[in-house]
Design a protein around this motif. Structure first.
Motif, PDB file in Angstrom:
ATOM      1  N   THR A  87       0.812  -1.226   0.000  1.00 50.54           N
ATOM      2  CA  THR A  87       0.000   0.000   0.000  1.00 50.54           C
ATOM      3  C   THR A  87       0.841   1.269   0.000  1.00 50.54           C
ATOM      4  OG1 THR A  87      -0.164  -0.077   2.428  1.00 50.54           O
ATOM      5  CG2 THR A  87      -1.925  -1.138   1.163  1.00 50.54           C
ATOM      6  N   TYR A  89       2.255   2.634  -2.483  1.00 52.54           N
ATOM      7  CA  TYR A  89       1.835   3.395  -3.657  1.00 52.54           C
ATOM      8  C   TYR A  89       0.416   2.983  -4.013  1.00 52.54           C
ATOM      9  CZ  TYR A  89       6.869   4.123  -4.118  1.00 52.54           C
ATOM     10  OH  TYR A  89       8.175   4.447  -3.883  1.00 52.54           O
ATOM     11  N   LYS A  90      -0.423   3.972  -4.283  1.00 52.08           N
ATOM     12  CA  LYS A  90      -1.823   3.696  -4.622  1.00 52.08           C
ATOM     13  C   LYS A  90      -2.144   4.306  -5.983  1.00 52.08           C
ATOM     14  CE  LYS A  90      -3.205   3.885   0.266  1.00 52.08           C
ATOM     15  NZ  LYS A  90      -1.849   4.219   0.762  1.00 52.08           N
ATOM     16  N   LEU A 220      -0.964  -2.338 -10.377  1.00 48.36           N
ATOM     17  CA  LEU A 220      -0.952  -0.901 -10.128  1.00 48.36           C
ATOM     18  C   LEU A 220      -0.910  -0.111 -11.435  1.00 48.36           C
ATOM     19  CD1 LEU A 220       1.499  -0.645  -7.089  1.00 48.36           C
ATOM     20  CD2 LEU A 220      -0.942  -0.144  -7.079  1.00 48.36           C
ATOM     21  N   GLN A 223      -4.368  -0.368 -13.085  1.00 45.23           N
ATOM     22  CA  GLN A 223      -5.352   0.447 -12.371  1.00 45.23           C
ATOM     23  C   GLN A 223      -5.134   1.934 -12.633  1.00 45.23           C
ATOM     24  OE1 GLN A 223      -4.489  -1.134  -8.492  1.00 45.23           O
ATOM     25  NE2 GLN A 223      -5.042  -3.184  -9.229  1.00 45.23           N
ATOM     26  N   ILE A 236      -5.878  -2.163  -5.075  1.00 47.22           N
ATOM     27  CA  ILE A 236      -4.563  -1.544  -4.893  1.00 47.22           C
ATOM     28  C   ILE A 236      -3.553  -2.632  -5.257  1.00 47.22           C
ATOM     29  CG2 ILE A 236      -2.944  -0.390  -3.327  1.00 47.22           C
ATOM     30  CD1 ILE A 236      -5.267   0.398  -1.584  1.00 47.22           C
ATOM     31  N   LYS A 241     -10.147  -4.135  -2.077  1.00 46.43           N
ATOM     32  CA  LYS A 241     -10.835  -3.566  -0.915  1.00 46.43           C
ATOM     33  C   LYS A 241     -12.280  -4.026  -0.867  1.00 46.43           C
ATOM     34  CE  LYS A 241      -9.774   0.784  -1.739  1.00 46.43           C
ATOM     35  NZ  LYS A 241      -9.672   2.251  -1.516  1.00 46.43           N
ATOM     36  N   LEU A 422      -4.998   2.096   3.966  1.00 44.17           N
ATOM     37  CA  LEU A 422      -5.870   2.186   2.809  1.00 44.17           C
ATOM     38  C   LEU A 422      -6.268   3.628   2.507  1.00 44.17           C
ATOM     39  CD1 LEU A 422      -8.158  -0.861   3.660  1.00 44.17           C
ATOM     40  CD2 LEU A 422      -6.195  -0.801   2.122  1.00 44.17           C
TER      41      LEU A 422
END
Length: 422
Positions: A87, A89-90, A220, A223, A236, A241, A422
């Motif tokens: 988490t 990097y999102k 990632l 997304q 993520i 989630k 998160l």
């Protein structure tokens, strides 16, 4: 070791990347790779007379430098993959975040690849001579060559370069374990079983980490692309989630029953007793693997112990889902007669299986990982030990309570990331 301090060697660009240019073994490896591509289009390593087109002294020097490079990277500390790493990097990733993530991923893959190579090289000579094991060694050498052939550091800026690199890695290593398993089956009579299983245990755990790193990185990037297209996501990387757990259980139940139909021509109902609406943040592929292994055992027990009196194939395997903050518990209860005491002592031993070995079985089913095809309902000797490894990777647990003559309860306990992550 704390995650942030552990990644200092990966986060400082000038360190490893410049060192990789200056290291004589790296230069020799790059030269040797270029020579192979220019002079050996078929990749057989020989000229028309069947001899190497390179002097022995030069060849020996190259091999020595490559081995030094492998030993150097194999010794570097590798921090465990944690939710904090996943988490950090999102999506959507900024350009500098993509760059830093590329540095981390490539450096970690280099270390893992060198560990895999060193482990293979440390095997007895008669084992390494096996064609399948030698093929696995060659594949990891090819992976090392590919990782080192990236134009450091600027090549890491190019998204397409990283996507191609990581996608090719997944494709090339798709059948690695099948090949390795076939090789070890052929040499088992020459090599101590305990050492084989210890090697495979470490090899599989490293492979799990490598595939998770690659899949997370690609996730990632994908997304981020979807975000720029106006498509929102709950993911993520490999993390999802608020996954609806009951839907995953139902999906796995249907899949395992399809396997049962093929192998036994019979099905067993899977009933969710509680927790239909529970959601949880987790890695779906890992949980799917564990659920598949546990349900395979439960459904098989119902089928194999069913008779005209107990009608076990009509009695459902019961699943209870409970969540408490960032902890998820899943109980899977079957009524298939329980686990014999002699078997219960060995059920977490690698390679142990209660399923009789088939004459034409390659043993590949024992090494299936999340995202790979499962073509058999039984015979996976690594099933429960690998489930335990997946759970412990993120501070979870896998507990089994069996009542011989009655049934078995399996408790899957997952710890999720904190809300702050998160």
């Amino acid at each position: 070791m704390h995650l942030r301090s552990s990644y200092r060697y990966a986060g400082v660009l000038g360190g490893l990347l410049r060192q990789r240019y200056q290291y004589s073994g790296f230069r020799q490896f790059r030269w040797y790779s270029r020579w192979r591509k220019e002079t050996l289009p078929r990749g057989d390593g020989k000229n028309n007379s069947g001899r190497l087109d390179i002097p022995f002294e030069a060849h020996y020097k190259i091999r020595s430098h490559i081995e030094m490079l492998i030993q150097d990277y194999a010794k570097k500390p590798i921090p465990p993959i944690t939710y904090q790493y996943l988490t950090q990097y999102k999506p959507p990733l900024q350009n500098n975040e993509q760059y830093m993530l590329s540095i981390q991923t490539v450096n970690l893959l280099l270390c893992y690849t060198c560990r895999q190579l060193q482990a293979i090289q440390n095997l007895p000579y008669i084992v390494v001579l096996n064609p399948n094991i030698e093929l696995t060694n060659s594949l990891y050498l090819s992976t090392l060559e590919t990782l080192l052939s990236v134009d450091y550091p600027y090549g890491l800026h190019h998204r397409d370069t990283m996507v191609s690199l990581l996608t090719n890695f997944l494709e090339e290593h798709q059948d690695t374990l099948t090949t390795l398993a076939a090789g070890f089956q052929e040499v088992m009579k020459f090599y101590d079983h305990e050492h084989v299983f210890r090697f495979l245990n470490l090899h599989l755990r490293n492979r799990i980490s490598m595939k998770m790193l690659v899949t997370h990185h690609l996730g990632l990037l994908e997304q981020t692309d979807r975000f720029h297209q106006g498509i929102t996501s709950n993911d993520i990387g490999v993390l999802y989630k608020d996954l609806k757990i009951s839907s995953l259980v139902e999906q796995v139940g249907e899949f395992v029953n399809d396997l049962c139909s093929i192998s036994y021509d019979r099905n067993v109902p899977v009933k969710i007793m509680e927790g239909h609406d529970v959601t949880f943040t987790c890695i779906p592929t890992s949980l799917e693997y564990v659920l598949t292994e546990v349900l395979k055992n439960s459904l098989r027990a119902h089928i194999e112990h069913s008779n005209s009196e107990n009608l076990l194939t009509q009695k459902p395997v019961e699943v209870t889902i409970v969540r408490n903050d960032n902890e998820l518990q899943i109980r899977i209860r079957d009524f298939g007669g329980g686990i014999p005491p002699a078997v219960e002592e060995k059920m977490f031993d690698y390679s142990y299986s209660t399923v009789a070995e088939k004459k034409n079985d390659t043993g590949a089913e024992a090494y299936i990982l999340p995202g790979e095809n499962v073509n058999n309902v039984s015979g996976m000797g690594f099933g429960l030990p690998m489930c335990k490894a997946y759970m412990e990777m993120f501070d979870g647990r896998l507990d089994i309570q069996s009542l011989w003559g009655w049934g078995t309860d399996v408790y899957i306990k997952l710890t999720g990331p904190s809300k702050e992550m998160l």
